[in-house]
Design a protein around this motif. Structure first.
Motif, PDB file in Angstrom:
ATOM      1  N   ALA A 317       0.832  -1.201   0.000  1.00 55.24           N
ATOM      2  CA  ALA A 317       0.000   0.000   0.000  1.00 55.24           C
ATOM      3  C   ALA A 317       0.871   1.257   0.000  1.00 55.24           C
ATOM      4  CB  ALA A 317      -0.926  -0.004   1.222  1.00 55.24           C
ATOM      5  N   TRP A 318       1.972   1.210   0.756  1.00 52.53           N
ATOM      6  CA  TRP A 318       2.875   2.354   0.805  1.00 52.53           C
ATOM      7  C   TRP A 318       3.603   2.541  -0.527  1.00 52.53           C
ATOM      8  CZ3 TRP A 318       4.296   6.798   2.515  1.00 52.53           C
ATOM      9  CH2 TRP A 318       5.608   7.252   2.378  1.00 52.53           C
ATOM     10  N   HIS A 319       4.255   1.484  -1.006  1.00 54.02           N
ATOM     11  CA  HIS A 319       5.073   1.603  -2.218  1.00 54.02           C
ATOM     12  C   HIS A 319       4.211   1.777  -3.475  1.00 54.02           C
ATOM     13  CE1 HIS A 319       8.966   0.905  -0.413  1.00 54.02           C
ATOM     14  NE2 HIS A 319       8.502  -0.157   0.231  1.00 54.02           N
ATOM     15  N   ASP A 320       3.158   0.958  -3.605  1.00 56.07           N
ATOM     16  CA  ASP A 320       2.399   0.930  -4.854  1.00 56.07           C
ATOM     17  C   ASP A 320       1.230   1.908  -4.864  1.00 56.07           C
ATOM     18  OD1 ASP A 320       4.115  -1.114  -5.441  1.00 56.07           O
ATOM     19  OD2 ASP A 320       2.683  -2.712  -5.018  1.00 56.07           O
ATOM     20  N   GLU A 379       6.497  -1.226  12.532  1.00 49.19           N
ATOM     21  CA  GLU A 379       7.946  -1.211  12.370  1.00 49.19           C
ATOM     22  C   GLU A 379       8.335  -1.399  10.906  1.00 49.19           C
ATOM     23  OE1 GLU A 379       9.465  -4.166  14.989  1.00 49.19           O
ATOM     24  OE2 GLU A 379       9.354  -2.876  16.781  1.00 49.19           O
ATOM     25  N   ALA A 380       7.662  -2.294  10.222  1.00 46.86           N
ATOM     26  CA  ALA A 380       7.991  -2.530   8.804  1.00 46.86           C
ATOM     27  C   ALA A 380       7.717  -1.284   7.975  1.00 46.86           C
ATOM     28  CB  ALA A 380       7.182  -3.716   8.281  1.00 46.86           C
ATOM     29  N   VAL A 381       6.575  -0.655   8.204  1.00 51.52           N
ATOM     30  CA  VAL A 381       6.234   0.540   7.445  1.00 51.52           C
ATOM     31  C   VAL A 381       7.140   1.706   7.843  1.00 51.52           C
ATOM     32  CG1 VAL A 381       4.415   2.236   6.989  1.00 51.52           C
ATOM     33  CG2 VAL A 381       3.857  -0.192   7.097  1.00 51.52           C
ATOM     34  N   GLY A 382       7.446   1.803   9.143  1.00 55.27           N
ATOM     35  CA  GLY A 382       8.333   2.860   9.599  1.00 55.27           C
ATOM     36  C   GLY A 382       9.703   2.775   8.952  1.00 55.27           C
ATOM     37  N   ASP A 383      10.238   1.566   8.840  1.00 55.60           N
ATOM     38  CA  ASP A 383      11.533   1.399   8.176  1.00 55.60           C
ATOM     39  C   ASP A 383      11.459   1.846   6.719  1.00 55.60           C
ATOM     40  OD1 ASP A 383      12.621   0.400  10.478  1.00 55.60           O
ATOM     41  OD2 ASP A 383      12.392  -1.709   9.918  1.00 55.60           O
ATOM     42  N   ALA A 384      10.349   1.523   6.053  1.00 54.73           N
ATOM     43  CA  ALA A 384      10.197   1.903   4.643  1.00 54.73           C
ATOM     44  C   ALA A 384      10.085   3.416   4.485  1.00 54.73           C
ATOM     45  CB  ALA A 384       8.973   1.217   4.043  1.00 54.73           C
ATOM     46  N   MET A 385       9.406   4.066   5.422  1.00 60.12           N
ATOM     47  CA  MET A 385       9.174   5.503   5.308  1.00 60.12           C
ATOM     48  C   MET A 385      10.390   6.331   5.691  1.00 60.12           C
ATOM     49  SD  MET A 385       5.343   6.100   6.796  1.00 60.12           S
ATOM     50  CE  MET A 385       3.884   5.442   6.000  1.00 60.12           C
ATOM     51  N   THR A 386      11.144   5.864   6.684  1.00 62.02           N
ATOM     52  CA  THR A 386      12.237   6.680   7.214  1.00 62.02           C
ATOM     53  C   THR A 386      13.580   6.338   6.591  1.00 62.02           C
ATOM     54  OG1 THR A 386      12.530   5.110   9.046  1.00 62.02           O
ATOM     55  CG2 THR A 386      11.050   6.983   9.411  1.00 62.02           C
ATOM     56  N   GLY A 387      13.617   5.305   5.747  1.00 61.17           N
ATOM     57  CA  GLY A 387      14.865   4.945   5.086  1.00 61.17           C
ATOM     58  C   GLY A 387      15.196   5.924   3.980  1.00 61.17           C
ATOM     59  N   TRP A 425       6.992  11.865  -3.191  1.00 61.25           N
ATOM     60  CA  TRP A 425       7.730  11.253  -2.089  1.00 61.25           C
ATOM     61  C   TRP A 425       7.757  12.163  -0.867  1.00 61.25           C
ATOM     62  CZ3 TRP A 425       9.707   7.628   0.731  1.00 61.25           C
ATOM     63  CH2 TRP A 425      10.783   7.870   1.580  1.00 61.25           C
ATOM     64  N   ALA A 426       8.038  13.440  -1.063  1.00 61.19           N
ATOM     65  CA  ALA A 426       8.121  14.362   0.075  1.00 61.19           C
ATOM     66  C   ALA A 426       6.779  14.476   0.802  1.00 61.19           C
ATOM     67  CB  ALA A 426       8.583  15.735  -0.413  1.00 61.19           C
ATOM     68  N   ALA A 427       5.693  14.623   0.027  1.00 65.84           N
ATOM     69  CA  ALA A 427       4.373  14.754   0.642  1.00 65.84           C
ATOM     70  C   ALA A 427       3.952  13.450   1.316  1.00 65.84           C
ATOM     71  CB  ALA A 427       3.344  15.173  -0.405  1.00 65.84           C
ATOM     72  N   ALA A 428       4.219  12.304   0.666  1.00 61.22           N
ATOM     73  CA  ALA A 428       3.810  11.020   1.234  1.00 61.22           C
ATOM     74  C   ALA A 428       4.584  10.708   2.507  1.00 61.22           C
ATOM     75  CB  ALA A 428       4.010   9.917   0.202  1.00 61.22           C
ATOM     76  N   ARG A 429       5.856  11.008   2.524  1.00 59.53           N
ATOM     77  CA  ARG A 429       6.646  10.741   3.728  1.00 59.53           C
ATOM     78  C   ARG A 429       6.145  11.585   4.899  1.00 59.53           C
ATOM     79  NH1 ARG A 429      13.246  10.392   4.070  1.00 59.53           N
ATOM     80  NH2 ARG A 429      13.385   9.939   6.302  1.00 59.53           N
ATOM     81  N   ARG A 430       5.824  12.836   4.645  1.00 59.96           N
ATOM     82  CA  ARG A 430       5.312  13.709   5.717  1.00 59.96           C
ATOM     83  C   ARG A 430       3.996  13.172   6.258  1.00 59.96           C
ATOM     84  NH1 ARG A 430       4.947  17.830   2.806  1.00 59.96           N
ATOM     85  NH2 ARG A 430       2.732  17.620   2.284  1.00 59.96           N
ATOM     86  N   ASP A 431       3.062  12.815   5.349  1.00 61.18           N
ATOM     87  CA  ASP A 431       1.763  12.310   5.797  1.00 61.18           C
ATOM     88  C   ASP A 431       1.892  10.931   6.434  1.00 61.18           C
ATOM     89  OD1 ASP A 431       0.706  14.621   4.767  1.00 61.18           O
ATOM     90  OD2 ASP A 431      -0.003  13.697   2.898  1.00 61.18           O
ATOM     91  N   GLY A 432       2.822  10.107   5.905  1.00 64.48           N
ATOM     92  CA  GLY A 432       2.989   8.776   6.462  1.00 64.48           C
ATOM     93  C   GLY A 432       3.539   8.812   7.874  1.00 64.48           C
ATOM     94  N   GLU A 433       4.489   9.707   8.144  1.00 68.52           N
ATOM     95  CA  GLU A 433       5.033   9.801   9.498  1.00 68.52           C
ATOM     96  C   GLU A 433       3.966  10.259  10.499  1.00 68.52           C
ATOM     97  OE1 GLU A 433       8.400  12.320   8.931  1.00 68.52           O
ATOM     98  OE2 GLU A 433       9.728  10.648   8.370  1.00 68.52           O
ATOM     99  N   ARG A 434       3.076  11.146  10.056  1.00 62.37           N
ATOM    100  CA  ARG A 434       1.962  11.557  10.924  1.00 62.37           C
ATOM    101  C   ARG A 434       1.058  10.374  11.222  1.00 62.37           C
ATOM    102  NH1 ARG A 434       0.358  17.016   7.531  1.00 62.37           N
ATOM    103  NH2 ARG A 434       2.094  18.338   8.252  1.00 62.37           N
TER     104      ARG A 434
END
Length: 439
Positions: A317-320, A379-387, A425-434
């Motif tokens: 869901a995150w990547h695709d 944890e899995a999603v966090g690693d994908a988002m913050t890497g 990527w920038a917008a998704a990472r910001r929203d994903g971390e929230r």
């Protein structure tokens, strides 16, 4: 007619079916290490006896990176096994197995699109008559494949007898069509949700269905060929999303997700059907040949349990969804701004709107998996988002040709496509971390 001769048509049919079943593995979008290709051909044999042939060819190729003598560009070289079966004069058969190797000579140039492939192996011809008994031989050959608008093969082969009393070499010239390129498909950016299987991301093969209307006269040949290839890549990517969304709907239902999420996945499937048709129509009009991607089956469910499914679905869901479909919507919006062709504008408008909805669905699926999957999913999603930021989707090169015409037909420069990815990527990472903090 002998029993062996009567068995030849079913043998050829079985070979064709086996090859077609294996097709999904050949068209990997991520340049995996192995490709499959199948072709059919007609041929003329001479030497011992003049004979007409109807044949099938199946070959697997281990792909290699690098170049050879400047002719074969990165990702276009390979070697592997081949198998051939030919029905001779409707009364006998020739069978061959062995190794092949070569590569594409097309590189990134739309003007040149072909491959050269050499063959070496063993062959066996069944009995034709008392004068021409069954015979074994050494098989050598070469095949050139042209890629525009469909894959067409031209072959020259020879058989050197190694058994029997009649030592007369045979030669064969043939011509045929092929479902896929011998050395794998070269792909542009994946638009939206890719079709993921146990073997990696795959793209559908393309079927040529006959001549289409005359292509636009104002376009020079190189620009037209490049645009047709780019839109055909988009059609293949959209077609691959159809079984991908079917699999998503199936997996959502299997983990007990709300019916609204399952319904939205099925609705997205319908959107991808329309996108495939739109992109195929544009590619066909540019190529002057009716081209359609072949629909592939959804990947088999392969999760060990519900928790494993939630982790995988969250990452996909995150990547695709959040990234891939969000970037596809952003690229379509940017492309629409400069597009002039009416059909292209219609297609891009639909894609921009629908891919944005698909990205929203990705966020909803991600939220569900985070809520249901607990710490392991977070944890899995966090690693994908913050890497490290992932690279933009693979693209061989921006479409070459007259800049105004390329823009009028809705294709971006590489820098613009990369900007759309960076923006997403920038917008998704910001929203994903929230979202992670809230979870």
């Amino acid at each position: 007619m002998s029993s062996c001769s009567r068995a030849l048509p079913p043998t050829l049919a079985a070979l064709g079916v086996a090859a077609l079943v294996s097709l999904p593995g050949q068209a990997r979008a991520d340049d995996d290490a192995f490709a499959m290709s199948v072709g059919v051909s007609v041929s003329v044999s001479f030497g011992q006896k003049l004979a007409f042939g109807l044949g099938a060819d199946l070959r697997g190729t281990f792909l290699m990176e690098g170049s050879f003598a400047g002719a074969f560009d990165s990702g276009h070289m390979g070697f592997g096994p081949f198998a051939q079966a030919t029905w001779l004069d409707f009364s006998a058969g020739r069978f061959a197995i062995g190794s092949h190797g070569g590569g594409d000579t097309s590189g990134n140039s739309p003007e040149v699109a072909c491959s050269i492939d050499g063959e070496l192996g063993w062959t066996y011809r069944t009995r034709i008559s008392d004068q021409f008994p069954a015979q074994h031989g050494l098989h050598v050959g070469a095949m050139a494949s042209l890629f525009e608008p469909v894959v067409v093969d031209f072959s020259a082969r020879a058989v050197i007898p190694v058994s029997g009393e009649l030592f007369v070499p045979e030669g064969m010239f043939g011509m045929g069509v092929r479902a896929n390129r011998p050395f794998g498909e070269r792909s542009h950016a994946i638009d939206g949700r890719p079709l993921r299987t146990a073997d990696g991301v795959v793209l559908p093969p393309v079927l040529g269905l006959g001549p289409a209307a005359s292509p636009p006269a104002r376009l020079d040949r190189a620009t037209r060929a490049a645009l047709a290839a780019a839109w055909l890549d988009s059609a293949r990517a959209e077609c691959g999303s159809i079984p991908a969304f079917l699999a998503l709907a199936r997996d959502l239902a299997a983990v007990g997700a709300p019916a609204s999420l399952v319904a939205r996945a099925l609705a997205a499937l319908g959107d991808e059907v329309r996108h495939t048709a739109r992109c195929s129509e544009i590619a066909s009009a540019l190529a002057g040949w009716r081209l359609r991607p072949a629909l592939l089956p959804p990947p088999a469910a392969r999760d060990a349990d519900r928790q494993a499914a939630l982790v995988r679905m969250a990452l996909e869901a995150w990547h695709d969804g959040c990234l891939g479909e969000g970037a596809a919507a952003a690229r379509a919006r940017r492309s629409l701004a400069g597009a002039k062709d009416a059909g292209v504008r219609t297609a891009l408008g639909e894609i921009a709107r629908d891919e944005a909805l698909h990205a929203e669905l990705g966020w909803r699926v991600l939220a569900y998996c985070l809520a249901e999957g607990g710490r392991e999913v977070r944890e899995a999603v966090g690693d994908a988002m913050t890497g490290p930021a992932p690279a933009p989707p693979a693209d061989d090169a921006e479409v070459e040709g007259e800049r105004k015409e390329v823009q009028a037909f809705g294709r971006l420069r590489r820098a613009e496509a990369d900007a759309a990815w960076d923006e997403t990527w920038a917008a998704a990472r910001r929203d994903g971390e929230r979202m992670l903090v809230a979870a």
